[in-house]
Design an enzyme around this catalytic site. Structure first.
Site, PDB file in Angstrom:
ATOM      1  N   ASP A   8      -0.848  -5.038   4.463  1.00 47.48           N
ATOM      2  CA  ASP A   8       0.115  -4.164   3.596  1.00 47.48           C
ATOM      3  C   ASP A   8       0.134  -4.433   2.152  1.00 47.48           C
ATOM      4  O   ASP A   8       0.367  -5.509   1.749  1.00 47.48           O
ATOM      5  CB  ASP A   8       1.672  -4.571   4.568  1.00 47.48           C
ATOM      6  CG  ASP A   8       2.469  -3.696   4.174  1.00 47.48           C
ATOM      7  OD1 ASP A   8       3.550  -3.717   4.895  1.00 47.48           O
ATOM      8  OD2 ASP A   8       2.693  -2.964   3.217  1.00 47.48           O
ATOM      9  N   ASP A 103      -0.324   2.668   3.325  1.00 48.38           N
ATOM     10  CA  ASP A 103      -0.449   1.100   2.417  1.00 48.38           C
ATOM     11  C   ASP A 103      -0.709   0.152   3.723  1.00 48.38           C
ATOM     12  O   ASP A 103      -0.816  -0.799   3.239  1.00 48.38           O
ATOM     13  CB  ASP A 103       0.509   1.078   1.560  1.00 48.38           C
ATOM     14  CG  ASP A 103       1.762   0.310   2.174  1.00 48.38           C
ATOM     15  OD1 ASP A 103       2.070   0.888   3.483  1.00 48.38           O
ATOM     16  OD2 ASP A 103       2.181  -0.571   1.582  1.00 48.38           O
ATOM     17  N   GLU A 104      -1.037   0.505   4.896  1.00 52.62           N
ATOM     18  CA  GLU A 104      -0.995  -0.566   6.082  1.00 52.62           C
ATOM     19  C   GLU A 104      -2.205  -0.288   6.986  1.00 52.62           C
ATOM     20  O   GLU A 104      -2.219   1.012   7.449  1.00 52.62           O
ATOM     21  CB  GLU A 104       0.425  -0.349   6.606  1.00 52.62           C
ATOM     22  CG  GLU A 104       1.002  -1.652   7.193  1.00 52.62           C
ATOM     23  CD  GLU A 104       2.482  -1.274   8.025  1.00 52.62           C
ATOM     24  OE1 GLU A 104       2.507  -1.932   8.938  1.00 52.62           O
ATOM     25  OE2 GLU A 104       3.041  -0.362   7.432  1.00 52.62           O
TER      26      GLU A 104
END
Ligand code: TTP
Ligand code: MG
Length: 364
Positions: A8, A103-104
């Protein structure tokens, strides 16, 4: 035993903006809407978090908390490029990548041979390369199951790595507050507290049957998580946009009504193939392709009426309409779906929550 890494990025949108413009890197920075136009904050850097600025807060209020806050309008296509660059690095280590948001992502590295199969070293290498090559920092969690890897990536944020090796799972979960479990939001946590349940150890002590009585299916999930169990696989997504099956008849089919049993069979094959995809593929469009005996071809589509439910009638209407375009005997019939594209917006929501929202998991 699996090896899962959850990655993350730290204050992702803000980090990208700081990378693009190093002059602002030491200022409190947020990405979000105009405070004078009822805008909200998407995210902010860690300097701004000190002032209490948070995602989803109104930009006007954020300015009040932090008068020097620099608020930058969001540039999603730029963030998407950074996200793609991160994924390119992930894919050097494993093909099993499940993105949860821009983003993860979860990575299953159980079969990876880099660093003699050490998930910890792989995670460190990924973090290092993203930092050096892309210029932002990410936090990583390593664990034998998905939900623990996700909790772990948050444990040492920002720019941190936290590893829960298999033999440490129980000692990690025992004191873990239930609020950290996916699917447990404020409402569920308050309800659990009314039964004296605050930690995973409390969950186990309370017992499976009572949990199921109080929380339905989610009760079982809670009980499993309280023992560090999570059977969900990392679901690698291919980017397929459609799926179809077709059949060329041994003898051309002359009459429309004789096509219908063939259609039934094709839909069954299509349904079987569709059932093997993960649940992120929602059916957007039905397609039918007809090739006539003279090799002329027609395709016809309609939008699916009920997402995810395959309805024979809609396909039958398409075959009917397609056939009437030429009214000739048919050489080949095909059926297919187009999927709703995973566009950027979709990846942004629901911000990586991979369990249902807390209130929909209760069975009251
Ligand atoms: P997050 O990973 O939740 O947050 P973050 O990366 O900004 O910060 P952290 O270091 O705590 O991980 O979300 C990723 C991006 O998604 C975030 O940079 C901006 C966007 N986002 C929103 O637009 N609105 C929101 O409410 C949230 C939570 C995120
Ligand atoms: Mg993040």
């Amino acid at each position: 035993m699996k090896k899962i890494i959850h990655i993350d990025a730290d204050c992702f949108f803000a980090a990208v903006e700081m990378r693009e413009n190093p002059n602002i890197a030491n200022l409190p920075v947020a990405v979000g809407g105009d405070p004078n136009k009822r805008g909200v904050i998407s995210t902010c850097n860690y300097q701004a978090r000190v002032f209490g600025v948070k995602s989803a807060m109104s930009s006007a209020y954020a300015r009040k908390l932090c008068p020097n806050l620099l608020i930058i309008p969001s540039r999603i296509s730029l963030y998407k490029q950074y996200s793609d660059a991160m994924h390119a690095i992930f894919s050097e280590f494993t093909p099993y990548i499940e993105p949860l948001s821009l983003d993860e992502a979860y990575l299953d590295v159980s079969e990876s041979e880099d660093f003699s199969g050490s998930a910890t070293l792989i995670a460190e290498e990924i973090r290092d390369r993203i930092h050096r090559e892309i210029g932002i920092t990410v936090s990583a969690g390593v664990a034998p199951v998905k939900f623990l890897s996700k909790i772990a990536s948050d444990w040492q944020k920002p720019n941190g790595l936290f590893v829960i090796p298999p033999d440490a799972v129980m000692s990690f979960v025992d004191p873990l507050p239930v609020r950290k479990l996916p699917g447990v939001g404020q409402v569920t946590a308050e309800k659990l507290a009314r039964y004296g349940i605050y930690t995973c150890l409390d969950v186990r002590t309370y017992g499976l049957s009572k949990l199921i009585r109080q929380f339905g299916v989610f009760g079982r999930r809670l009980y499993e998580m309280s023992q560090g169990i999570d059977n969900r696989d990392v679901q690698a997504r291919s980017n397929r946009k459609s799926m179809s099956v077709e059949h060329t008849f041994e003898h051309d089919v002359e009459r429309l009504e004789d096509l219908m049993p063939e259609l039934q069979e094709l839909i069954e094959r299509l349904t079987l193939r569709y059932s093997k995809l993960d649940s992120s593929y929602s059916i957007h469009t039905y397609m039918v392709k007809i090739k006539f005996s003279d090799f002329s071809q027609t395709t016809i589509e309609t939008s699916a009426r009920t997402r995810g439910v395959i309805d024979y009638e809609s396909f039958a209407r398409l075959v009917n309409a397609g056939w009437h375009r030429e009214r000739k005997s048919v050489r080949l019939l095909g059926v297919g779906f187009r999927f709703k594209l995973d566009d950027v917006e979709q990846l942004l929501l629901p911000f990586g929550g991979d369990f249902p929202d807390e209130d929909s998991t209760q069975s009251e």
